[in-house]
Design a protein around this motif. Structure first.
Motif, PDB file in Angstrom:
ATOM      1  N   THR A  84       0.949   2.297  -3.765  1.00  0.00           N
ATOM      2  CA  THR A  84      -0.245   2.902  -4.357  1.00  0.00           C
ATOM      3  C   THR A  84      -0.518   4.286  -3.778  1.00  0.00           C
ATOM      4  O   THR A  84      -0.926   5.203  -4.497  1.00  0.00           O
ATOM      5  CB  THR A  84      -1.462   1.983  -4.172  1.00  0.00           C
ATOM      6  OG1 THR A  84      -1.671   1.717  -2.779  1.00  0.00           O
ATOM      7  CG2 THR A  84      -1.254   0.662  -4.897  1.00  0.00           C
ATOM      8  N   ARG A  85      -0.272   4.470  -2.491  1.00  0.00           N
ATOM      9  CA  ARG A  85      -0.502   5.788  -1.888  1.00  0.00           C
ATOM     10  C   ARG A  85       0.547   6.792  -2.343  1.00  0.00           C
ATOM     11  O   ARG A  85       0.228   7.971  -2.561  1.00  0.00           O
ATOM     12  CB  ARG A  85      -0.532   5.666  -0.363  1.00  0.00           C
ATOM     13  CG  ARG A  85      -1.810   5.015   0.148  1.00  0.00           C
ATOM     14  CD  ARG A  85      -1.875   4.963   1.659  1.00  0.00           C
ATOM     15  NE  ARG A  85      -3.170   4.478   2.104  1.00  0.00           N
ATOM     16  CZ  ARG A  85      -4.246   5.223   2.334  1.00  0.00           C
ATOM     17  NH1 ARG A  85      -4.170   6.535   2.134  1.00  0.00           N
ATOM     18  NH2 ARG A  85      -5.382   4.694   2.728  1.00  0.00           N
ATOM     19  N   ARG A 105      -8.958  -3.016  -1.119  1.00  0.00           N
ATOM     20  CA  ARG A 105      -7.923  -2.208  -0.451  1.00  0.00           C
ATOM     21  C   ARG A 105      -7.677  -0.884  -1.164  1.00  0.00           C
ATOM     22  O   ARG A 105      -7.479   0.149  -0.529  1.00  0.00           O
ATOM     23  CB  ARG A 105      -6.612  -2.995  -0.370  1.00  0.00           C
ATOM     24  CG  ARG A 105      -5.562  -2.350   0.511  1.00  0.00           C
ATOM     25  CD  ARG A 105      -4.179  -2.924   0.287  1.00  0.00           C
ATOM     26  NE  ARG A 105      -3.580  -2.418  -0.958  1.00  0.00           N
ATOM     27  CZ  ARG A 105      -2.348  -2.712  -1.361  1.00  0.00           C
ATOM     28  NH1 ARG A 105      -1.594  -3.535  -0.642  1.00  0.00           N
ATOM     29  NH2 ARG A 105      -1.877  -2.209  -2.487  1.00  0.00           N
ATOM     30  N   ASP A 106      -7.680  -0.882  -2.495  1.00  0.00           N
ATOM     31  CA  ASP A 106      -7.158   0.266  -3.248  1.00  0.00           C
ATOM     32  C   ASP A 106      -8.187   0.995  -4.099  1.00  0.00           C
ATOM     33  O   ASP A 106      -7.815   1.806  -4.948  1.00  0.00           O
ATOM     34  CB  ASP A 106      -6.017  -0.204  -4.162  1.00  0.00           C
ATOM     35  CG  ASP A 106      -4.722  -0.411  -3.399  1.00  0.00           C
ATOM     36  OD1 ASP A 106      -4.565   0.202  -2.329  1.00  0.00           O
ATOM     37  OD2 ASP A 106      -3.874  -1.192  -3.858  1.00  0.00           O
ATOM     38  N   GLU A 124       0.812  -1.223   0.000  1.00  0.00           N
ATOM     39  CA  GLU A 124       0.000   0.000   0.000  1.00  0.00           C
ATOM     40  C   GLU A 124       0.842   1.268   0.000  1.00  0.00           C
ATOM     41  O   GLU A 124       0.360   2.333  -0.423  1.00  0.00           O
ATOM     42  CB  GLU A 124      -0.947  -0.020   1.198  1.00  0.00           C
ATOM     43  CG  GLU A 124      -2.116   0.932   1.061  1.00  0.00           C
ATOM     44  CD  GLU A 124      -3.194   0.698   2.095  1.00  0.00           C
ATOM     45  OE1 GLU A 124      -4.142   1.513   2.139  1.00  0.00           O
ATOM     46  OE2 GLU A 124      -3.097  -0.283   2.869  1.00  0.00           O
ATOM     47  N   ARG A 156      -7.823   4.844  -4.552  1.00  0.00           N
ATOM     48  CA  ARG A 156      -6.556   5.395  -5.028  1.00  0.00           C
ATOM     49  C   ARG A 156      -6.709   5.900  -6.458  1.00  0.00           C
ATOM     50  O   ARG A 156      -6.902   5.108  -7.394  1.00  0.00           O
ATOM     51  CB  ARG A 156      -5.436   4.342  -4.956  1.00  0.00           C
ATOM     52  CG  ARG A 156      -5.251   3.724  -3.568  1.00  0.00           C
ATOM     53  CD  ARG A 156      -4.495   4.630  -2.615  1.00  0.00           C
ATOM     54  NE  ARG A 156      -5.182   5.822  -2.185  1.00  0.00           N
ATOM     55  CZ  ARG A 156      -6.083   5.875  -1.203  1.00  0.00           C
ATOM     56  NH1 ARG A 156      -6.429   4.788  -0.550  1.00  0.00           N
ATOM     57  NH2 ARG A 156      -6.634   7.019  -0.872  1.00  0.00           N
TER      58      ARG A 156
END
Length: 615
Positions: free
Chosen positions: A377-378, A418-419, A374, A422
């Protein structure tokens, strides 16, 4: 397999995997947490002694021989064959392969253990145990009780800790980790990357109210006409908020302080749709990766996130970002720090990888061949780097097996869960280089349809197969009917030819969709120089890229929308065994394992600079 057995299998798989998905907590960074990273103890257990008894049956919960139980030694005659002590320690997060030579090629079971004290918890709060990823199969035990099991080496999972199980001090946490490869797993037996084992991402306790915001999806409404929205300076934000439990006639609030927005929504059940208008919104883009603080509140609980708002779509043969055509100047990368021969795990690792992406003047990264951590992606959100992220449905998956499909669907859902907030992620990929057959196309198209149902704000892709016939390259993979773009891997000039074969190559694309080269590349040993005809020399790799770029400019169709060469850094692979040039590395990196930029890096960089200046 008869219909009754098949139905029972699917029901069991749905329970095993679906339950974990439904309970997954997103944005742990925005919550109250206690880190369990650091030094753990371990036992290597290749015979599964701690899991099975001598009749090879799973040990009972209170079995003193089970490695999840703490040995109790009070007198000399007491007996045990396991314990967790110095010097057998290992760092978490991290792969075990890079931490001790004994682990280099190890595939099997390792038991991880540590203790922790109960965090400060109010009477109205719950505690969850969260893992960013464990490769591949994890069984988690606390104080001798099993919390649960998870399969999948690159996606997160969590378990609620029963309040009565949590002690004030000395909570005894054990994780059984197994990274063996099997034909009926995802990925399967055959891959071209290092099978790093271990607890490879962050471990933490997540402390929540009894009733809390579990998941949410807040994005620019993709159905609006972006040109009109820009002109009117009015944009529609939509999505949903999911709670951990059902409620009745309660309020969920969404606020964006910078835009002076606060909207209330009445929720009955465990979720509520959201939809509201904002003015003067700055759209997220590669040039201006604007992120807004977004706060979601329910009763006494609130959670904050940084979210960018953008629209990605396909218009004929073009990829549009916020209504403007964009060319993807990409590069592929593994989740690896090549110079340290280890899995990338931290924000600092992400910063290093993206610094090289920026040096290349790329605007896009294909995160191969699995969801990366993560931090990646962040950080891409904050840097304005577009992402392709995929599940490890790779090469020879068992496409006829419904259990394998269920595992792939689980990993797809966990990746998207989770993403999904994003902005950097514009492509979900369902797999790489899967051989064409009816069973495969049914399997893969099911995943495409699943992805579209889970998230309609991104493009769905897969690296497709290419047919070769003399100088003509046919792109007619039947999976292309289902994907939003036509992405394929081509190595014209490395496998079966020399780079000058690009001069006469012709391309025929069956589908009227954006055309994207998801891989291309040639191997080179960093620092090895010779004539350009000498394979594995930096000059050969440079020649390869020169010829590829000429082909991109002259012979490719107008639908050509981007390229992500293989690969940013050399990476470890047990398949690559040339003792002179490879030594266990895939050498197609533009940067070698000593952080040396090869000649081809600068060739591609100049091409990307040229494209950047034309925008």
């Amino acid at each position: 397999m008869n219909k009754i057995k098949l139905t029972l299998l699917i029901l069991v798989l749905g329970f095993t995997y679906g339950k974990a998905q439904d309970q997954l907590i997103v944005n742990t960074q925005g919550r109250k947490t206690v880190s369990l990273n650091g030094t753990w103890n371990y036992i290597i257990d290749p015979y599964e002694t701690g899991f099975f008894d001598y009749r090879f049956k799973e040990r009972k919960e209170n079995d003193p021989g089970a490695f999840w139980n703490k040995p109790v030694i009070t007198k000399k005659t007491d007996w045990t064959e396991h314990d967790y002590k110095e010097p057998y320690t290992i760092e978490v997060p991290g792969d075990w392969n890079s931490q001790d030579p004994i682990f280099k090629y190890y595939e099997g079971t390792v038991w991880y253990q540590r203790t922790f004290d109960k965090p400060e918890v109010e009477t109205n709060e719950s505690v969850f145990l969260y893992f960013g990823a464990v490769n591949y199969e994890a069984h988690v035990y606390l104080n001798g009780k099993k919390l649960g099991m998870h399969k999948g080496g690159f996606t997160p999972f969590n378990f609620k800790i029963p309040a009565e199980l949590l002690k004030d001090t000395g909570n005894y946490l054990v994780v059984h980790v197994n990274n063996k490869r099997y034909a009926d797993e995802v990925p399967t037996l055959n891959t071209d990357w290092w099978n790093y084992g271990g607890i490879t991402r962050d471990v933490k306790l997540v402390i929540t109210p009894k009733e809390f915001i579990q998941q949410y999806h807040i994005q620019l409404n993709q159905s609006q006409d972006i040109a009109k929205a820009k002109k009117k300076k009015k944009f529609q934000i939509s999505g949903w908020v999911k709670l951990n439990a059902s409620t009745s006639e309660e309020i969920v609030s969404v606020s964006i302080p910078e835009l002076k927005i606060q909207q209330d929504f009445t929720v009955t059940g465990d979720s509520v749709k959201i939809d509201f208008e904002v003015k003067k919104l700055k759209l997220w883009s590669t040039e201006n990766p604007k992120l807004y603080d977004v706060e979601i509140s329910f009763k006494e609980h609130s959670i904050s996130d940084k979210i960018g708002f953008r629209k990605v779509e396909v218009a004929g043969t073009k990829i549009l970002l916020n209504g403007k055509q964009i060319f993807l100047r990409g590069i592929c990368t593994h989740e690896e720090i090549s110079s340290d021969q280890r899995r990338a795990t931290s924000k600092e690792d992400a910063r290093k990888l993206f610094a090289s992406v920026k040096d290349l003047h790329a605007n896009m990264v294909r995160l191969a061949h699995y969801p990366h951590n993560e931090y990646m992606t962040r950080m891409a959100d904050s840097l304005g780097i577009l992402l392709w992220t995929e599940i490890p449905v790779y090469w020879t998956i068992d496409f006829k097996n419904p259990a394998v499909l269920a595992k792939a669907e689980n990993q797809l859902q966990e990746m998207i869960t989770r993403d999904r907030n994003r902005a950097s992620i514009i492509i979900w990929s369902v797999g790489n280089e899967t051989p064409v057959s009816d069973a495969r196309t049914k399997f893969m198209s099911t995943l495409v349809k699943d992805a579209k149902k889970l998230d309609n704000t991104r493009l769905i892709a897969a690296a497709l197969e290419v047919g070769y016939n003399k100088n003509v390259n046919f792109v007619d993979d039947p999976l292309g009917e289902y994907t939003d773009i036509i992405a394929l891997n081509e190595y014209l000039g490395w496998y079966g030819a020399t780079p000058d074969a690009c001069e006469t190559a012709e391309w025929e694309i069956k589908y009227n969709k954006p055309f994207f080269i998801s891989e291309t590349g040639a191997g080179a040993k960093g620092g090895f120089h010779d004539d350009k005809e000498m394979r594995f020399s930096e000059e050969y790799q440079q020649w390869y890229y020169e010829e590829q770029i000429k082909m991109f400019k002259k012979q490719f169709p107008e639908s050509f929308s981007g390229v992500a060469p293989w690969v940013l850094y050399d990476f470890r692979s047990p398949k690559r065994n040339n003792p002179t040039y490879q030594e266990g590395y895939n050498r197609k990196g533009l940067i070698d394992d000593k952080d040396h930029k090869k000649l081809a890096f600068y060739t591609l960089m100049e091409y990307y600079k040229e494209l950047e200046n034309e925008e």
